[in-house]
Design a protein around this motif. Structure first.
Motif, PDB file in Angstrom:
ATOM      1  N   VAL A  45     -65.759  74.035  24.660  1.00 25.52           N
ATOM      2  CA  VAL A  45     -66.484  74.846  23.679  1.00 25.52           C
ATOM      3  C   VAL A  45     -66.776  76.254  24.188  1.00 25.52           C
ATOM      4  O   VAL A  45     -67.476  77.013  23.505  1.00 25.52           O
TER       5      VAL A  45
ATOM      6  N   SER B  83     -61.210  69.011  22.268  1.00 26.64           N
ATOM      7  CA  SER B  83     -62.381  69.301  21.425  1.00 26.64           C
ATOM      8  C   SER B  83     -63.659  69.490  22.235  1.00 26.64           C
ATOM      9  O   SER B  83     -64.585  70.155  21.783  1.00 26.64           O
TER      10      SER B  83
ATOM     11  N   GLY C 295     -67.729  71.717  18.695  1.00 20.78           N
ATOM     12  CA  GLY C 295     -67.681  73.169  18.540  1.00 20.78           C
ATOM     13  C   GLY C 295     -68.956  73.719  17.922  1.00 20.78           C
ATOM     14  O   GLY C 295     -69.430  74.797  18.274  1.00 20.78           O
TER      15      GLY C 295
ATOM     16  N   ASP D 104     -61.029  81.882  18.275  1.00 21.74           N
ATOM     17  CA  ASP D 104     -62.481  82.057  18.192  1.00 21.74           C
ATOM     18  C   ASP D 104     -62.887  83.518  18.350  1.00 21.74           C
ATOM     19  O   ASP D 104     -63.874  83.957  17.756  1.00 21.74           O
TER      20      ASP D 104
ATOM     21  N   GLU E 194     -65.907  78.674  21.528  1.00 27.19           N
ATOM     22  CA  GLU E 194     -66.902  78.846  20.467  1.00 27.19           C
ATOM     23  C   GLU E 194     -68.067  79.707  20.957  1.00 27.19           C
ATOM     24  O   GLU E 194     -68.599  80.524  20.200  1.00 27.19           O
TER      25      GLU E 194
ATOM     26  N   ASP F  77     -64.163  79.561  12.029  1.00 21.85           N
ATOM     27  CA  ASP F  77     -63.649  78.718  13.095  1.00 21.85           C
ATOM     28  C   ASP F  77     -63.087  77.407  12.555  1.00 21.85           C
ATOM     29  O   ASP F  77     -62.079  76.910  13.046  1.00 21.85           O
TER      30      ASP F  77
END
Length: 146
Positions: free
Chosen positions: A73, A70, A23, A128, A76, A105
């Motif tokens: 992204v 994960s 991230g 986010d 993000e 975050d």
């Protein structure tokens, strides 16, 4: 072919595959992009990245069976872009916004943690989006004060 393009976008041009804290890599990618291409800091890209991110995250979740993987992204990237909406993106502002966004975050205080429970891509993106909005509000206050 579609799943490769989707994965490329979901992982922030594969930055989500970098080791340790994917991230953070996705956020850093957006900082670099904004630094070199300030015209990216606009309402239309934020909207496209947010709505597109919901669809992209949905697709990745269905394809992999993993909720909020994960390596995804794009959330993000959208949140980091929201952090700078309507601000002049000087190096100090970018650094402060990066640190604020990563704080919100990672820690996910209050409402940010709650929206993660929304279904599929909506839950992936909304924490986010809120982290970006909180960061933007604090940045605007800091810029006003200093």
């Amino acid at each position: 072919m579609l799943h490769k393009i989707n994965h490329f976008l979901a992982t922030g041009f594969y930055s989500g595959h970098l080791p340790y804290a994917p991230g953070t890599w996705g956020s850093l990618l957006m900082i670099i992009l904004i630094f070199f291409f300030p015209f990216l800091n606009n309402f239309y890209l934020i909207t496209a990245l947010t709505i597109g991110g919901i669809a992209i995250a949905n697709y990745e979740e269905k394809r992999t069976g993993i909720k909020d993987h994960s390596k995804i992204v794009i959330d993000e990237m959208a949140g980091q872009l929201i952090t700078f909406y309507s601000l002049q993106t000087s190096a100090p502002v970018l650094l402060a916004g990066f640190l604020l966004f990563r704080f919100f975050d990672i820690k996910k205080p209050w409402l940010i943690d709650k929206v993660q429970t929304l279904p599929s891509g909506l839950g992936v993106m909304m924490d986010d989006v809120l982290a970006g909005l909180f960061s933007l509000a604090i940045l605007k206050i800091l810029i006003y004060l200093f």
